[in-house]
Design an enzyme around this catalytic site. Sequence first.
Site, short mmCIF file in Angstrom:
data_model
loop_
_atom_site.label_atom_id
_atom_site.label_comp_id
_atom_site.label_asym_id
_atom_site.label_seq_id
_atom_site.Cartn_x
_atom_site.Cartn_y
_atom_site.Cartn_z
N ASN A 429 0.84 -1.19 0.00
CA ASN A 429 0.00 0.00 0.00
C ASN A 429 0.88 1.25 0.00
O ASN A 429 1.60 1.51 0.97
CB ASN A 429 -0.91 0.04 1.23
CG ASN A 429 -1.62 1.38 1.38
OD1 ASN A 429 -2.62 1.64 0.73
ND2 ASN A 429 -1.09 2.26 2.22
N GLU A 430 0.88 1.97 -1.11
CA GLU A 430 1.47 3.31 -1.25
C GLU A 430 2.99 3.36 -1.05
O GLU A 430 3.54 4.45 -0.87
CB GLU A 430 0.77 4.31 -0.31
CG GLU A 430 -0.70 4.50 -0.66
CD GLU A 430 -1.39 5.59 0.14
OE1 GLU A 430 -0.76 6.14 1.08
OE2 GLU A 430 -2.57 5.88 -0.13
#
Length: 846
Positions: A429-430
Amino acid sequence: MKQLSAQVLTTGWSFKQTDIQDADAWLPVAKVPTMVHLDLMANKKIPDPFIGINELVVEWVGEKSWTYRKTLPKIDVKNEASIVLAFDGLDTLAHVKLNGETILKSDNMFIPQRVDITKSYTSGEANILEIDFDSALLRAREIEKQHPDHRWLGSNGEMARLGVRKAQFHWGWDWGPVLMTCGPWREVRLETYNGRVADLWLDYEISKDFDSATGTAFASVEGGNGQIVSFNLRLGSDVVLQESAKVGDDGLAKVEFRVHKPALWYPHGYGEQSLYEVTASLLHDGTVLDTKTKKTGLRKVKLVQNKDKHGKSFYFSINGVDVFCGGSDWIPADHFTPSISNDRYRKWLQLMVDGNQVMTRIWGGGIWEEDIFYDTCDELGILIWHDYMFACGNYPAFPKFLESVKEEATVQLRRLRHHPSITIYAGNNEDYQIQERYDLEYDYKDTDPQHWLMTDFPARYIYEKLLPDVTMAESPNVPYWPGSPWSEGGRKISVYDQSVGDLHQWNVWHGTQEKYQVYDQIGGRFNSEFGLEAFPHIETIEHFVTDSKELYPQSHTIDFHNKAKGHERRNALYIIENFRLETGLKGYIHLTQLAQAEAMMYAYRGWRRQWGDRFCGGALLWQLPDSWPCTSWAIVDYFLRKKPAYYSVARVLAPLAIGVQREHQDWSVTHARPSKTTKYQLWVSSSLQKKVKATIELRFISIGSGAEVKSTILKQDVEIATNGATDIMSGVINNVEEEPHVLAARLSVDGKIIARDMDWPQPYKYLPFENQDVHVAFHGHKMHISSKKPVKGLVFEEREGVLLSDSSLDVAPGDEQVVSISGLLASDKPLGWTYLGQGEGPTGQQ
């Protein structure tokens, strides 16, 4: 030889702070699984960290080491049986001793451990199990110092977290507290066996015409005594496979199978959730030593990425059916995950189905979820986008760390590979956003994984080499995607590319802080994160605010329970831009909730329309649940109280949804000068697999008087396209000659109203809301709602045990709406309700 025996070690535990040697330091543990904060609260040693600012009071817990102890039950060991301690999860830095001797050291929260204690277990005597849990907070800081050459960069929590394989949200996030947990967070068992079925899975392919499924059933065996594995595959009472196979030297038994006209598994709304039951029984001389059973579904998942006029598509096809993946992101529903009961999990996931959400995304900063989560998604037909457990950081890639990550990924995919609901695995995630933000080295043309390890972005090796290799080996029927978001590289990774890959669209709320009315203009091919904050309901706030003097919107306690950076100015911005300000707590709550509901409606309504030509393949809002009572982006709060946005999203994601919207004019840029004319468009979105004939009605109703400004437009026998969007009409509003009015649209099929939508002039703060004369009449288990003028955001009280079929309503004169209620007794007080502008005139009648 006897059958496997497993004793779940739930009770009889005690714990203490490791460095306290007093005899009375040991305290009782109510049950395992547990976390140390739960046990300290139960023994009244710390206050509830979810109340007030108690989070600060209990910070010291995460800086200490804690020890758990239990006397193992006595067992009668015969026939050379193995004795094994099975730990499904130890959080996190665990030193396990039996009778004072070390039997295990573990440093990954996500790796289950099994320890053979056959030689260590003493028959006829007490066997003492002790587990020391070191402080992950302090150990992480030590690891960070040991690797000074790595760039420890990221967002949320302290960056030392990147070096420890522990749920990252425990270090604090922009929606959750800093509470560093430890303890036996998953089940502990004492097993005895002569042989066991360690794993059971199917490897299969579905034919192109979906008329057959062929594959192999596998069972891996431990113990050395089993000779034969008997396989059984059935659908209900229909036996599909009944065959036996010898256990090979590699510990595997396998049989091939073919299913003619298989009952395929589909997400809800697209077909049945057919689940086959597969069983493997291990036999020795006809005696059953162990049996393992799993439920699984047969389905074919395809991530469709075709070049098109927009760039490259990104959407999912299940068994040849394209699916618009509207849904929400999932974070752990409690900071102390052992406290989430199976019933609570089911309630959360049922909310998704009831709200027409078809996909959830297990976020990479949380946990590999409990079995009940995946089982329920299988049963209910909820697709899962599953991140690997990495979030918002530049992770290290030293050898020991990579070994742990590979073992974690392997064991978790083997645990989950039978679940048909899992639709995609994403590497993180990110983390690619961190790479871009800090300009870490990334050459898309560099295809040498060993060289990636030598850059200052070494985790590329994890996301583009290690994890895809493990996914292909252990779960080959599930697509892999390097990260969320990710856009396939090129000139740079460009995680903000709207033409390819998935997108986290945070330029509403974060970033450039665009108006939410333009969501449809700033989306991408698959919008896997976006959101707007809203306060929870007043009952939730009154739970964590115990001092009545703190019950105002900007109080210390309320601010403390909002971890989002800059939340004061962002909440104020979206309220001030759109609504007349209210400073009382209840009024302010309603405005934040209404802003969130409007934002999510604009996003889903526009992006679902773009499904028509497959520009947008899905939208997953941030986020569904909360991990503690707070203000956040959640559309349902910690206590399962639905915010208005939940209902707005449910309507827009219904199988048939009508949309009407006038073009956006940015009143801030034009100094509040309205345009002389405004165009509008009306369309219908459908997820149905068949065409339907519908009646479309569009009314133009004065906001000030409730009268019709011009004649109603009525279209009958309109053919609605399958699984897409159908443009119905467009027009022009004369803002000079026509008074401010709403566009009230309805869709009917076979004489029954199926969907409504209402478009309002923006912003609401310029509109008159006087004397709307709202009526809410209670008739048994139904509420009948009507008004003399258009009403915005009619929200009903969310009361525990009471379920509503709808809320957060826009009401048009002459169009009575009916809301069903369950759980409200005749003797109960009627539900309270409010709407935008209620304080500007009479409050209506009940």
